[in-house]
Design an enzyme around this catalytic site. Structure first.
Site, PDB file in Angstrom:
ATOM      1  N   CYS A 169       0.838  -1.202   0.000  1.00  0.00           N
ATOM      2  CA  CYS A 169       0.000   0.000   0.000  1.00  0.00           C
ATOM      3  C   CYS A 169       0.874   1.253   0.000  1.00  0.00           C
ATOM      4  O   CYS A 169       0.631   2.192  -0.768  1.00  0.00           O
ATOM      5  CB  CYS A 169      -0.925  -0.012   1.212  1.00  0.00           C
ATOM      6  SG  CYS A 169      -2.151   1.323   1.215  1.00  0.00           S
ATOM      7  N   CYS A 201      -3.358   3.729   9.539  1.00  0.00           N
ATOM      8  CA  CYS A 201      -2.097   3.242  10.094  1.00  0.00           C
ATOM      9  C   CYS A 201      -1.499   4.172  11.147  1.00  0.00           C
ATOM     10  O   CYS A 201      -0.324   4.044  11.496  1.00  0.00           O
ATOM     11  CB  CYS A 201      -1.083   3.023   8.965  1.00  0.00           C
ATOM     12  SG  CYS A 201      -1.657   1.876   7.692  1.00  0.00           S
ATOM     13  N   CYS A 256       7.691   3.769   6.114  1.00  0.00           N
ATOM     14  CA  CYS A 256       6.847   3.508   4.939  1.00  0.00           C
ATOM     15  C   CYS A 256       7.669   3.108   3.730  1.00  0.00           C
ATOM     16  O   CYS A 256       7.135   2.596   2.759  1.00  0.00           O
ATOM     17  CB  CYS A 256       6.014   4.740   4.603  1.00  0.00           C
ATOM     18  SG  CYS A 256       7.006   6.178   4.107  1.00  0.00           S
TER      19      CYS A 256
END
Length: 234
Positions: A120, A206, A229
């Site tokens: 993602c 998140c 990330c």
């Protein structure tokens, strides 16, 4: 000119003992060196608010990119809009992924962030930044060494293997107190989630309030073991 392809370990040193701990001189060097080939990728957390203000003083028409994953908190979008009004000369761009959330759900399944958060992040953050950095020599980031163990060795000027670019980080020596002291002194717009236990703010699925007061990023991907990330790995 210092570039990824022409990296030199003997790069210019900056005095970090002055009032802004080297930040302004690093910014001056960066914009004098790269000009419009330097892009600031800003997340518009409190570090972003501070660095946007410093950037505006050095290059009032700088390019600023906000990676709009389409999953941010409303409070984050409000800070972006406040920055646009306060710094009308800055070229603030919202960069969205190629896939909408609906298209991502169809192609990769609903709520991909729960199943494969790395994928993602790649779709919604890493690939968009890759697109923005094509054709430019360097990018600017608000990383601080104090933020996490993965960032404690960050330098002012870094060879970024992930994006094959030069990554400039003016705030590496700033503490959390330094950031807030500057923000309050200059009455900067900031994300109000910071007032409610969110020292580090990312996408809504998140990000939670910090669970450890000594770990400013403990609310990010809580319980997964994930620390970054992917933008700052390499």
């Amino acid at each position: 000119m210092l570039t990824y392809e022409k990296w030199d370990d003997n790069i210019q040193e900056f005095d970090s003992e002055n009032l802004d701990k080297g930040a302004v001189n690093v910014l001056k060097w960066a914009y004098q060196t790269y000009g419009d080939e330097l892009v600031y990728a800003c997340s518009f957390g409190i570090e972003g608010s501070v660095l946007v203000d410093l950037v505006s003083q050095v290059k009032p028409d700088a390019q600023v990119v906000f990676l709009d994953t389409q999953l941010h908190f409303q409070e984050t979008y409000e800070v972006v809009e406040a920055a646009k009004k306060r710094y009308p000369g800055l070229r603030i761009k919202l960069k969205t992924p190629a896939l909408t959330l609906e298209e991502q759900a169809i192609k990769h399944g609903k709520e991909l962030w729960k199943v494969n958060s790395n994928h993602c992040c790649t779709i919604r953050k890493i690939i968009p930044l890759e697109e923005e950095l094509k054709g430019v020599k360097a990018w600017l980031s608000g990383l601080r060494r104090e933020q996490s163990p993965t960032r404690q060795h960050t330098q002012f000027i870094n060879k970024d293997e992930r994006f094959q670019s030069i990554k400039v980080c003016p705030l590496i020596h700033w503490t959390w107190k330094d950031i807030w002291r500057y923000a309050h002194k200059h009455n900067l717009p900031y994300n109000t989630l910071h007032d409610n236990g969110y020292p580090s703010i990312g996408c809504t699925p998140c990000t939670e309030a910090a669970i450890n007061a000594d770990d400013l990023r403990s609310g990010r991907w809580s319980g997964t073991g994930k620390l970054e990330c992917g933008l700052h790995e390499g």
